[in-house]
Design a protein around this motif. Structure first.
Motif, PDB file in Angstrom:
ATOM      1  N   ASP A   1     -24.832  27.015   3.590  1.00  0.00           N
ATOM      2  CA  ASP A   1     -25.766  27.811   2.771  1.00  0.00           C
ATOM      3  C   ASP A   1     -25.547  27.519   1.286  1.00  0.00           C
ATOM      4  O   ASP A   1     -26.493  27.471   0.497  1.00  0.00           O
ATOM      5  CB  ASP A   1     -25.606  29.307   3.085  1.00  0.00           C
ATOM      6  N   GLU A   2     -24.283  27.287   0.913  1.00  0.00           N
ATOM      7  CA  GLU A   2     -24.014  26.926  -0.495  1.00  0.00           C
ATOM      8  C   GLU A   2     -24.707  25.606  -0.854  1.00  0.00           C
ATOM      9  O   GLU A   2     -25.248  25.446  -1.946  1.00  0.00           O
ATOM     10  CB  GLU A   2     -22.508  26.735  -0.719  1.00  0.00           C
ATOM     11  N   LEU A   3     -24.672  24.662   0.083  1.00  0.00           N
ATOM     12  CA  LEU A   3     -25.302  23.361  -0.194  1.00  0.00           C
ATOM     13  C   LEU A   3     -26.826  23.509  -0.282  1.00  0.00           C
ATOM     14  O   LEU A   3     -27.480  22.890  -1.119  1.00  0.00           O
ATOM     15  CB  LEU A   3     -24.931  22.347   0.896  1.00  0.00           C
TER      16      LEU A   3
ATOM     17  N   VAL B   1     -19.091  18.227  -8.057  1.00  0.00           N
ATOM     18  CA  VAL B   1     -19.371  17.107  -7.168  1.00  0.00           C
ATOM     19  C   VAL B   1     -20.878  16.957  -6.925  1.00  0.00           C
ATOM     20  O   VAL B   1     -21.397  15.845  -6.799  1.00  0.00           O
ATOM     21  CB  VAL B   1     -18.585  17.303  -5.843  1.00  0.00           C
ATOM     22  N   LEU B   2     -21.581  18.083  -6.886  1.00  0.00           N
ATOM     23  CA  LEU B   2     -23.019  18.022  -6.576  1.00  0.00           C
ATOM     24  C   LEU B   2     -23.880  17.739  -7.806  1.00  0.00           C
ATOM     25  O   LEU B   2     -25.041  17.355  -7.656  1.00  0.00           O
ATOM     26  CB  LEU B   2     -23.476  19.340  -5.937  1.00  0.00           C
TER      27      LEU B   2
ATOM     28  N   GLU C   1     -27.263  24.942  13.833  1.00  0.00           N
ATOM     29  CA  GLU C   1     -28.215  26.032  13.633  1.00  0.00           C
ATOM     30  C   GLU C   1     -28.550  26.221  12.151  1.00  0.00           C
ATOM     31  O   GLU C   1     -29.684  26.526  11.789  1.00  0.00           O
ATOM     32  CB  GLU C   1     -27.583  27.301  14.234  1.00  0.00           C
ATOM     33  N   ARG C   2     -27.579  26.005  11.253  1.00  0.00           N
ATOM     34  CA  ARG C   2     -27.814  26.229   9.820  1.00  0.00           C
ATOM     35  C   ARG C   2     -28.456  25.034   9.113  1.00  0.00           C
ATOM     36  O   ARG C   2     -28.830  25.124   7.950  1.00  0.00           O
ATOM     37  CB  ARG C   2     -26.493  26.565   9.088  1.00  0.00           C
TER      38      ARG C   2
ATOM     39  N   LEU D   1     -15.217  22.170   1.235  1.00  0.00           N
ATOM     40  CA  LEU D   1     -15.764  23.531   1.258  1.00  0.00           C
ATOM     41  C   LEU D   1     -14.626  24.498   1.542  1.00  0.00           C
ATOM     42  O   LEU D   1     -13.723  24.186   2.331  1.00  0.00           O
ATOM     43  CB  LEU D   1     -16.800  23.666   2.383  1.00  0.00           C
ATOM     44  N   ASP D   2     -14.664  25.695   0.920  1.00  0.00           N
ATOM     45  CA  ASP D   2     -13.650  26.710   1.244  1.00  0.00           C
ATOM     46  C   ASP D   2     -14.032  27.421   2.533  1.00  0.00           C
ATOM     47  O   ASP D   2     -13.193  27.960   3.237  1.00  0.00           O
ATOM     48  CB  ASP D   2     -13.604  27.792   0.139  1.00  0.00           C
ATOM     49  N   ASP D   3     -15.346  27.458   2.792  1.00  0.00           N
ATOM     50  CA  ASP D   3     -15.854  28.330   3.831  1.00  0.00           C
ATOM     51  C   ASP D   3     -16.666  27.519   4.845  1.00  0.00           C
ATOM     52  O   ASP D   3     -17.754  27.040   4.524  1.00  0.00           O
ATOM     53  CB  ASP D   3     -16.749  29.378   3.122  1.00  0.00           C
ATOM     54  N   TRP D   4     -16.126  27.339   6.034  1.00  0.00           N
ATOM     55  CA  TRP D   4     -16.860  26.577   7.061  1.00  0.00           C
ATOM     56  C   TRP D   4     -18.127  27.326   7.480  1.00  0.00           C
ATOM     57  O   TRP D   4     -19.204  26.735   7.609  1.00  0.00           O
ATOM     58  CB  TRP D   4     -15.950  26.373   8.282  1.00  0.00           C
TER      59      TRP D   4
END
Ligand SMILES: C[S@@+](CC[C@H](N)C(=O)[O-])C[C@H]1O[C@@H](n2cnc3c(N)ncnc32)[C@H](O)[C@@H]1O
Length: 280
Positions: A183-185, A111-112, A234-235, A175-178
């Motif tokens: 950080d993946e992006l 997708v990215l 925050e991220r 995303l699998d991980d909220w």
């Protein structure tokens, strides 16, 4: 298409169309059976054109001809208006319905790939809002949408309808991980802008012009009630706001905020909207 006339709303062949307004039932049924519903002639044609395979179509006898030219391998159930109403739970006199198979979602990398501007939705709960954001994002030239694990489903009937089919053409994944998803992006090269009406943020346009034009930008939008979570605020790389007049309104509806932010994103540096082939 194989035309089948049915008179009994309890006929098991019509089970995909049961009580379409019952959100809890439908969420369960659609997830379990890997299907989604498309409503209206245009949206059905767009789903088919995007490569989704129909399981079946449902039309009233009076509207039997509207999809006669659609070249798909699926049964077309013809029913009386009264049968349709008892089955789906609303008056279908002008409508057409189709049940489609869901496909697997693409990976985040897919997708990215090649994307410069993306929208990232945290835990939106309203399907109408999700559909409207897809429509704005597609219309304004955003490249893709990424959803948090709990964000409402873009293929739910209401989202599909409000998006006018943009959910079929604009690439998206979940995303699998909220917790670690942002950080993946960022690792994929995106500068993450958290859209928040709160204090301690920069005006959107000013922040957008400060980002290198070759850097990808992700617009983070929060849930309808509480907005973005503390973790996502925050991220993010920057917190940005759309300036408000202060006239008794302290935030915009998330769809309005998304449309403004998508416009600023796709027109940064004076660029015009990128024109994609097809269109919705
Ligand atoms: C209805 S608002 C949520 C309001 C919530 N009280 C808050 O403080 O975020 C839903 C989402 O729309 C976006 N939004 C609404 N108004 C905005 C504004 N003026 N500037 C930036 N984002 C805004 C934000 O992403 C927000 O999470």
């Amino acid at each position: 298409m194989h035309v089948i006339e049915i008179d009994d709303p309890a006929d098991p062949r019509l089970a995909d169309y049961t009580r379409l307004r019952d959100v809890n039932l439908r969420r369960h049924l659609e997830a379990e059976h890997g299907l989604f519903m498309a409503e209206g002639e245009k949206v059905i044609r767009r789903a088919a054109a995007a490569g989704y395979a129909p399981r079946s179509l449902l039309l009233t006898r009076r509207r039997a001809e509207v999809l006669a030219d659609l070249d798909v391998d699926a049964p077309l159930y013809l029913v009386e208006e009264e049968t349709a109403e008892r089955l789906v739970g609303f008056d279908l006199h002008r409508g057409a319905l189709a049940a489609f198979h869901r496909g697997p979602l693409p990976s985040l990398d897919e997708v990215l790939a090649g994307a410069r501007g993306i929208v990232v939705l945290e835990d939106l709960v309203d399907h109408t809002n999700v559909g409207a954001i897809f429509r704005s994002a597609a219309g304004l030239g955003v490249d893709a949408v990424v959803l948090a694990p709990r964000c409402a489903d873009p293929l739910y009937r209401r989202s599909v309808k409000v998006s006018m089919g943009a959910v079929f053409t604009l690439p998206y994944t979940r995303l699998d991980d909220w917790y670690g998803g942002l950080d993946e992006l960022r690792e994929a090269g995106f500068h993450l802008m958290a859209l928040t009406p709160g204090e301690d943020s920069r005006p959107l346009r000013e922040a957008m012009s400060a980002v290198d034009p070759d850097t990808g930008v992700g617009l983070l939008l929060g849930t309808e009630g509480d907005g973005l979570s503390a973790r996502w605020l925050e991220r993010a790389d920057t917190r940005v706001h759309i300036p408000m007049s202060g006239r008794d309104v302290d935030s915009l509806n998330v769809t309005a905020a998304a449309a403004i932010a998508c416009y600023e994103l796709t027109h940064r540096g004076g660029a015009g909207v990128r024109v994609h082939r097809g269109g919705t």
